[in-house]
Write a protein that holds these residues in place. Structure first.
Motif, PDB file in Angstrom:
ATOM      1  N   ASP A  19      73.273  15.545   5.286  1.00  0.00           N
ATOM      2  CA  ASP A  19      73.526  14.458   4.337  1.00  0.00           C
ATOM      3  C   ASP A  19      73.987  13.195   5.060  1.00  0.00           C
ATOM      4  O   ASP A  19      73.542  12.086   4.739  1.00  0.00           O
ATOM      5  CB  ASP A  19      74.568  14.891   3.314  1.00  0.00           C
ATOM      6  CG  ASP A  19      74.059  16.003   2.414  1.00  0.00           C
ATOM      7  OD1 ASP A  19      72.825  16.117   2.282  1.00  0.00           O
ATOM      8  OD2 ASP A  19      74.885  16.750   1.864  1.00  0.00           O
ATOM      9  N   GLU A  20      74.885  13.350   6.054  1.00  0.00           N
ATOM     10  CA  GLU A  20      75.371  12.191   6.792  1.00  0.00           C
ATOM     11  C   GLU A  20      74.268  11.589   7.664  1.00  0.00           C
ATOM     12  O   GLU A  20      74.144  10.361   7.772  1.00  0.00           O
ATOM     13  CB  GLU A  20      76.572  12.579   7.656  1.00  0.00           C
ATOM     14  CG  GLU A  20      77.844  12.841   6.881  1.00  0.00           C
ATOM     15  CD  GLU A  20      77.812  14.150   6.105  1.00  0.00           C
ATOM     16  OE1 GLU A  20      76.976  15.002   6.459  1.00  0.00           O
ATOM     17  OE2 GLU A  20      78.605  14.310   5.151  1.00  0.00           O
ATOM     18  N   LEU A  21      73.455  12.454   8.278  1.00  0.00           N
ATOM     19  CA  LEU A  21      72.345  11.951   9.088  1.00  0.00           C
ATOM     20  C   LEU A  21      71.325  11.217   8.230  1.00  0.00           C
ATOM     21  O   LEU A  21      70.828  10.134   8.598  1.00  0.00           O
ATOM     22  CB  LEU A  21      71.679  13.120   9.823  1.00  0.00           C
ATOM     23  CG  LEU A  21      70.510  12.781  10.747  1.00  0.00           C
ATOM     24  CD1 LEU A  21      70.974  11.881  11.881  1.00  0.00           C
ATOM     25  CD2 LEU A  21      69.882  14.051  11.313  1.00  0.00           C
ATOM     26  N   TYR A  22      71.030  11.775   7.067  1.00  0.00           N
ATOM     27  CA  TYR A  22      70.113  11.107   6.138  1.00  0.00           C
ATOM     28  C   TYR A  22      70.700   9.786   5.648  1.00  0.00           C
ATOM     29  O   TYR A  22      69.972   8.795   5.488  1.00  0.00           O
ATOM     30  CB  TYR A  22      69.831  12.032   4.954  1.00  0.00           C
ATOM     31  CG  TYR A  22      68.870  11.452   3.939  1.00  0.00           C
ATOM     32  CD1 TYR A  22      67.501  11.552   4.124  1.00  0.00           C
ATOM     33  CD2 TYR A  22      69.346  10.799   2.803  1.00  0.00           C
ATOM     34  CE1 TYR A  22      66.612  11.017   3.198  1.00  0.00           C
ATOM     35  CE2 TYR A  22      68.465  10.259   1.875  1.00  0.00           C
ATOM     36  CZ  TYR A  22      67.109  10.377   2.073  1.00  0.00           C
ATOM     37  OH  TYR A  22      66.242   9.835   1.168  1.00  0.00           O
ATOM     38  N   LEU A  72      72.641  -2.988  -0.504  1.00  0.00           N
ATOM     39  CA  LEU A  72      72.608  -1.914   0.484  1.00  0.00           C
ATOM     40  C   LEU A  72      73.594  -0.807   0.139  1.00  0.00           C
ATOM     41  O   LEU A  72      73.256   0.386   0.190  1.00  0.00           O
ATOM     42  CB  LEU A  72      72.897  -2.477   1.875  1.00  0.00           C
ATOM     43  CG  LEU A  72      72.857  -1.486   3.032  1.00  0.00           C
ATOM     44  CD1 LEU A  72      71.471  -0.879   3.173  1.00  0.00           C
ATOM     45  CD2 LEU A  72      73.283  -2.150   4.338  1.00  0.00           C
ATOM     46  N   LEU A  73      74.811  -1.181  -0.230  1.00  0.00           N
ATOM     47  CA  LEU A  73      75.815  -0.172  -0.573  1.00  0.00           C
ATOM     48  C   LEU A  73      75.411   0.616  -1.815  1.00  0.00           C
ATOM     49  O   LEU A  73      75.563   1.846  -1.863  1.00  0.00           O
ATOM     50  CB  LEU A  73      77.172  -0.840  -0.787  1.00  0.00           C
ATOM     51  CG  LEU A  73      77.865  -1.392   0.470  1.00  0.00           C
ATOM     52  CD1 LEU A  73      79.157  -2.089   0.095  1.00  0.00           C
ATOM     53  CD2 LEU A  73      78.123  -0.273   1.475  1.00  0.00           C
ATOM     54  N   LEU A  74      74.900  -0.083  -2.824  1.00  0.00           N
ATOM     55  CA  LEU A  74      74.520   0.615  -4.047  1.00  0.00           C
ATOM     56  C   LEU A  74      73.276   1.472  -3.856  1.00  0.00           C
ATOM     57  O   LEU A  74      73.125   2.505  -4.504  1.00  0.00           O
ATOM     58  CB  LEU A  74      74.293  -0.402  -5.173  1.00  0.00           C
ATOM     59  CG  LEU A  74      75.541  -1.148  -5.638  1.00  0.00           C
ATOM     60  CD1 LEU A  74      75.168  -2.227  -6.635  1.00  0.00           C
ATOM     61  CD2 LEU A  74      76.557  -0.180  -6.236  1.00  0.00           C
ATOM     62  N   TYR A  80      74.526   9.085  -2.202  1.00  0.00           N
ATOM     63  CA  TYR A  80      75.238  10.000  -1.304  1.00  0.00           C
ATOM     64  C   TYR A  80      76.495  10.553  -1.979  1.00  0.00           C
ATOM     65  O   TYR A  80      76.737  11.774  -1.947  1.00  0.00           O
ATOM     66  CB  TYR A  80      75.599   9.263  -0.017  1.00  0.00           C
ATOM     67  CG  TYR A  80      76.519  10.033   0.893  1.00  0.00           C
ATOM     68  CD1 TYR A  80      76.046  11.088   1.673  1.00  0.00           C
ATOM     69  CD2 TYR A  80      77.877   9.707   0.977  1.00  0.00           C
ATOM     70  CE1 TYR A  80      76.896  11.798   2.507  1.00  0.00           C
ATOM     71  CE2 TYR A  80      78.728  10.399   1.805  1.00  0.00           C
ATOM     72  CZ  TYR A  80      78.236  11.447   2.570  1.00  0.00           C
ATOM     73  OH  TYR A  80      79.077  12.154   3.384  1.00  0.00           O
ATOM     74  N   LEU A  81      77.283   9.684  -2.589  1.00  0.00           N
ATOM     75  CA  LEU A  81      78.505  10.143  -3.260  1.00  0.00           C
ATOM     76  C   LEU A  81      78.181  11.029  -4.451  1.00  0.00           C
ATOM     77  O   LEU A  81      78.888  12.021  -4.708  1.00  0.00           O
ATOM     78  CB  LEU A  81      79.334   8.939  -3.701  1.00  0.00           C
ATOM     79  CG  LEU A  81      79.905   8.063  -2.572  1.00  0.00           C
ATOM     80  CD1 LEU A  81      80.659   6.881  -3.156  1.00  0.00           C
ATOM     81  CD2 LEU A  81      80.801   8.881  -1.658  1.00  0.00           C
ATOM     82  N   LYS A  82      77.122  10.699  -5.186  1.00  0.00           N
ATOM     83  CA  LYS A  82      76.741  11.522  -6.333  1.00  0.00           C
ATOM     84  C   LYS A  82      76.322  12.918  -5.881  1.00  0.00           C
ATOM     85  O   LYS A  82      76.669  13.934  -6.502  1.00  0.00           O
ATOM     86  CB  LYS A  82      75.613  10.861  -7.114  1.00  0.00           C
ATOM     87  CG  LYS A  82      75.321  11.497  -8.467  1.00  0.00           C
ATOM     88  CD  LYS A  82      74.325  10.678  -9.255  1.00  0.00           C
ATOM     89  CE  LYS A  82      74.129  11.242 -10.664  1.00  0.00           C
ATOM     90  NZ  LYS A  82      73.607  12.606 -10.668  1.00  0.00           N
ATOM     91  N   GLY A  83      75.551  12.995  -4.782  1.00  0.00           N
ATOM     92  CA  GLY A  83      75.157  14.301  -4.262  1.00  0.00           C
ATOM     93  C   GLY A  83      76.346  15.104  -3.776  1.00  0.00           C
ATOM     94  O   GLY A  83      76.430  16.321  -4.001  1.00  0.00           O
ATOM     95  N   LYS A  84      77.288  14.449  -3.094  1.00  0.00           N
ATOM     96  CA  LYS A  84      78.491  15.139  -2.637  1.00  0.00           C
ATOM     97  C   LYS A  84      79.334  15.623  -3.809  1.00  0.00           C
ATOM     98  O   LYS A  84      79.925  16.716  -3.755  1.00  0.00           O
ATOM     99  CB  LYS A  84      79.307  14.204  -1.750  1.00  0.00           C
ATOM    100  CG  LYS A  84      78.727  14.007  -0.361  1.00  0.00           C
ATOM    101  CD  LYS A  84      78.721  15.297   0.420  1.00  0.00           C
ATOM    102  CE  LYS A  84      78.242  15.125   1.828  1.00  0.00           C
ATOM    103  NZ  LYS A  84      78.199  16.402   2.584  1.00  0.00           N
ATOM    104  N   LEU A  85      79.392  14.823  -4.869  1.00  0.00           N
ATOM    105  CA  LEU A  85      80.158  15.235  -6.044  1.00  0.00           C
ATOM    106  C   LEU A  85      79.529  16.454  -6.706  1.00  0.00           C
ATOM    107  O   LEU A  85      80.251  17.392  -7.115  1.00  0.00           O
ATOM    108  CB  LEU A  85      80.248  14.074  -7.022  1.00  0.00           C
ATOM    109  CG  LEU A  85      81.114  14.290  -8.269  1.00  0.00           C
ATOM    110  CD1 LEU A  85      82.557  14.560  -7.876  1.00  0.00           C
ATOM    111  CD2 LEU A  85      81.028  13.083  -9.195  1.00  0.00           C
ATOM    112  N   GLU A  86      78.212  16.499  -6.801  1.00  0.00           N
ATOM    113  CA  GLU A  86      77.546  17.664  -7.380  1.00  0.00           C
ATOM    114  C   GLU A  86      77.749  18.901  -6.517  1.00  0.00           C
ATOM    115  O   GLU A  86      77.943  20.009  -7.035  1.00  0.00           O
ATOM    116  CB  GLU A  86      76.061  17.365  -7.543  1.00  0.00           C
ATOM    117  CG  GLU A  86      75.763  16.315  -8.610  1.00  0.00           C
ATOM    118  CD  GLU A  86      74.299  15.970  -8.679  1.00  0.00           C
ATOM    119  OE1 GLU A  86      73.534  16.465  -7.826  1.00  0.00           O
ATOM    120  OE2 GLU A  86      73.905  15.208  -9.599  1.00  0.00           O
ATOM    121  N   THR A  87      77.733  18.733  -5.190  1.00  0.00           N
ATOM    122  CA  THR A  87      78.010  19.865  -4.295  1.00  0.00           C
ATOM    123  C   THR A  87      79.440  20.362  -4.476  1.00  0.00           C
ATOM    124  O   THR A  87      79.692  21.578  -4.495  1.00  0.00           O
ATOM    125  CB  THR A  87      77.779  19.443  -2.841  1.00  0.00           C
ATOM    126  OG1 THR A  87      76.442  18.950  -2.696  1.00  0.00           O
ATOM    127  CG2 THR A  87      77.985  20.608  -1.907  1.00  0.00           C
TER     128      THR A  87
END
Length: 309
Positions: A19-22, A72-74, A80-87
């Motif tokens: 995830d961080e590399l992506y 860029l941030l959005l 990324y944050l949404k995927g981490k939250l679901e995980t």
């Protein structure tokens, strides 16, 4: 994933930090597209660009600084944050089912409260996007996504002037010296290399997806089920009349004249071998194989020129 499975000792960290590399690669890609074309990668693919909310008519391709960094941030950080939250929600649900913490502990109460509130927060998030999209469809809003509104931009289609401005090389119309020509050639070569890498990346991704599908458990089960089917039996004698040809015991004997074959000729419909004169006359008259009775024409006769054993 392929590298991690092939060399888990050296490449497993790439899969654990995927995830961080992506995130880093996506940030570089989106930053390049926003700086050069004023749009994200997918938006530039569909002939769109981002324009500041108050801009009317054609403008520069690059976005101003605040809109650029907000976009860029959005574009990168929110998914990324949404995927981490679901995980995190999935891990907390598994921990809630197989937890070793006491039921009255503070962490247990916090995790349960978070899991109870998450569906409502997620529903409000998705409802926000759905409402914005409905307003955009009905002509009540200029943005189909709330993230565009937060970034202070709107999507517009590329015009002919925009395309000419993007394709125009900076400084190419001022001087035509050797240095400028060398720079132009190097720029074209780098552009060709980038295009080749982009095409190769697309083909490689497709090939990796094909390998993943080919070696998946579902596909292997399908292949096993197909290969487990019984082998069809060989052709049998379909004509049992008195004048039908019977196979001789010796393989070098013609089934029609019962003599050693002369000018051996095989039938493509059945694979049996006869004398050329015998099978030619039979097929011309009967239009079928003498042994199996399969429908056969003269074009199915194949002469054999290899020495017979």
């Amino acid at each position: 994933q392929v590298l991690a499975e092939a060399a888990p000792g050296r490449c497993a960290v790439l899969w654990r930090r995927f995830d961080e590399l992506y995130l880093a690669l996506d940030a570089l890609l989106q930053h390049h597209c926003l700086r050069r074309r004023g749009a994200s990668f997918s938006e530039s693919f569909y002939g769109l660009r981002r324009a500041p909310r108050g801009q009317r008519g054609p403008g520069p391709a690059a976005l101003p600084g605040p809109q650029h960094w907000k976009s860029l941030l959005l574009l990168v950080l929110v998914p990324y944050l949404k995927g981490k939250l679901e995980t995190l929600v999935c891990s907390l649900r598994e921990e809630d089912e197989y937890s070793i913490h006491p039921p009255a502990s503070s962490w247990k109460r916090f995790s349960r409260a978070f899991l109870a509130a998450y569906p409502f927060v997620n529903m409000a998030w998705e409802g926000w996007f759905l409402t914005q999209q409905l307003c955009y469809i009905l002509g009540k809003a200029q943005h189909h996504s709330p993230l565009l509104r937060l970034a202070g931009v709107r999507l517009v289609r590329l015009t002919a002037e925009d395309i000419q401005a993007l394709e125009k090389e900076p400084g190419g119309a001022q001087t035509h010296g050797i240095k400028t020509q060398v720079q132009s050639a190097v720029r074209k070569a780098l552009g060709g290399i980038a295009l080749s890498l982009s095409t190769g990346l697309s083909v490689s991704v497709f090939f990796l997806q094909f390998l993943d599908w080919w070696y998946s458990s579902e596909n292997q089960e399908t292949i096993k089920s197909l290969t487990a089917l019984p082998t069809p039996p060989p052709p049998v004698h379909l004509d049992h009349e008195a004048g039908s040809a019977l196979l001789p015991e010796l393989k070098t004997v013609c089934p029609l004249c019962h003599k050693i074959r002369v000018n051996a000729t095989a039938l493509a419909t059945s694979g049996f071998v006869f004398c050329y004169r015998c099978v030619h006359s039979y097929v011309k008259a009967q239009q079928r194989c003498p042994v199996t009775g399969y429908a056969t024409e003269l074009q199915h006769l194949v002469k054999l020129y290899c020495p017979e054993s």
